[in-house]
Design a protein around this motif. Sequence first.
Motif, PDB file in Angstrom:
ATOM      1  N   GLU A 193       0.970  -1.227  -0.146  1.00  0.00           N
ATOM      2  CA  GLU A 193       0.033   0.152   0.131  1.00  0.00           C
ATOM      3  C   GLU A 193       0.935   1.502   0.092  1.00  0.00           C
ATOM      4  N   VAL A 237       2.224   1.843  -3.592  1.00  0.00           N
ATOM      5  CA  VAL A 237       0.996   2.187  -4.588  1.00  0.00           C
ATOM      6  C   VAL A 237       0.629   3.662  -4.171  1.00  0.00           C
ATOM      7  N   THR A 263      -4.928   9.781 -15.601  1.00  0.00           N
ATOM      8  CA  THR A 263      -5.236   8.114 -16.265  1.00  0.00           C
ATOM      9  C   THR A 263      -6.818   7.895 -16.084  1.00  0.00           C
ATOM     10  N   GLU A 315      -7.646   4.839 -16.138  1.00  0.00           N
ATOM     11  CA  GLU A 315      -7.784   3.537 -15.502  1.00  0.00           C
ATOM     12  C   GLU A 315      -7.244   3.647 -13.991  1.00  0.00           C
ATOM     13  N   PRO A 316      -8.129   3.571 -13.007  1.00  0.00           N
ATOM     14  CA  PRO A 316      -7.443   3.903 -11.589  1.00  0.00           C
ATOM     15  C   PRO A 316      -6.875   2.767 -11.160  1.00  0.00           C
ATOM     16  N   SER A 317      -6.707   1.492 -11.947  1.00  0.00           N
ATOM     17  CA  SER A 317      -5.852   0.532 -11.563  1.00  0.00           C
ATOM     18  C   SER A 317      -4.435   0.604 -11.900  1.00  0.00           C
ATOM     19  N   VAL A 318      -4.020   1.581 -12.721  1.00  0.00           N
ATOM     20  CA  VAL A 318      -3.078   1.478 -13.452  1.00  0.00           C
ATOM     21  C   VAL A 318      -1.902   1.745 -12.384  1.00  0.00           C
ATOM     22  N   ASP A 319      -1.944   2.604 -11.273  1.00  0.00           N
ATOM     23  CA  ASP A 319      -0.883   2.567 -10.296  1.00  0.00           C
ATOM     24  C   ASP A 319      -0.487   1.066  -9.571  1.00  0.00           C
ATOM     25  N   THR A 320      -1.528   0.429  -9.199  1.00  0.00           N
ATOM     26  CA  THR A 320      -1.361  -0.784  -8.767  1.00  0.00           C
ATOM     27  C   THR A 320      -0.833  -2.060  -9.765  1.00  0.00           C
ATOM     28  N   GLU A 321      -1.173  -2.054 -11.139  1.00  0.00           N
ATOM     29  CA  GLU A 321      -0.614  -2.515 -12.041  1.00  0.00           C
ATOM     30  C   GLU A 321       0.937  -2.330 -12.238  1.00  0.00           C
ATOM     31  N   ASP A 378       2.723  -3.763  -9.024  1.00  0.00           N
ATOM     32  CA  ASP A 378       2.834  -5.319  -9.421  1.00  0.00           C
ATOM     33  C   ASP A 378       3.729  -5.539 -10.154  1.00  0.00           C
TER      34      ASP A 378
END
Length: 88
Positions: A48, A51, A65, A67-73, A76
């Motif tokens: 966390e 991220v 962006t 896409e809100p998941s871009v930072d977690t991707e 990862d």
Amino acid sequence: MDPDDALVHVLKVILCEGWKLPANQQSDELDRCATILLKRIRAGDGYESLVSYVLQLRNSLRLRTSEPSVDTEIVDRIVALVRNVRQD
């Protein structure tokens, strides 16, 4: 050449790809942030926290962006890479 230099370059490419920046983006800020990310991962920072750092970095660069998941991707991919690279 320091082995970390190549790894920092790859981390920077992952950041650029995730944020849809040119892969050859020249930025001292991105180099510095990729170096900090590497150090934070090796120091054992939590997921966390990483991220959050990537999100802060994106905001400081005024990148948007859809896409809100871009930072977690991005985190990862970076964490998986760094953990699989052997440190000598």
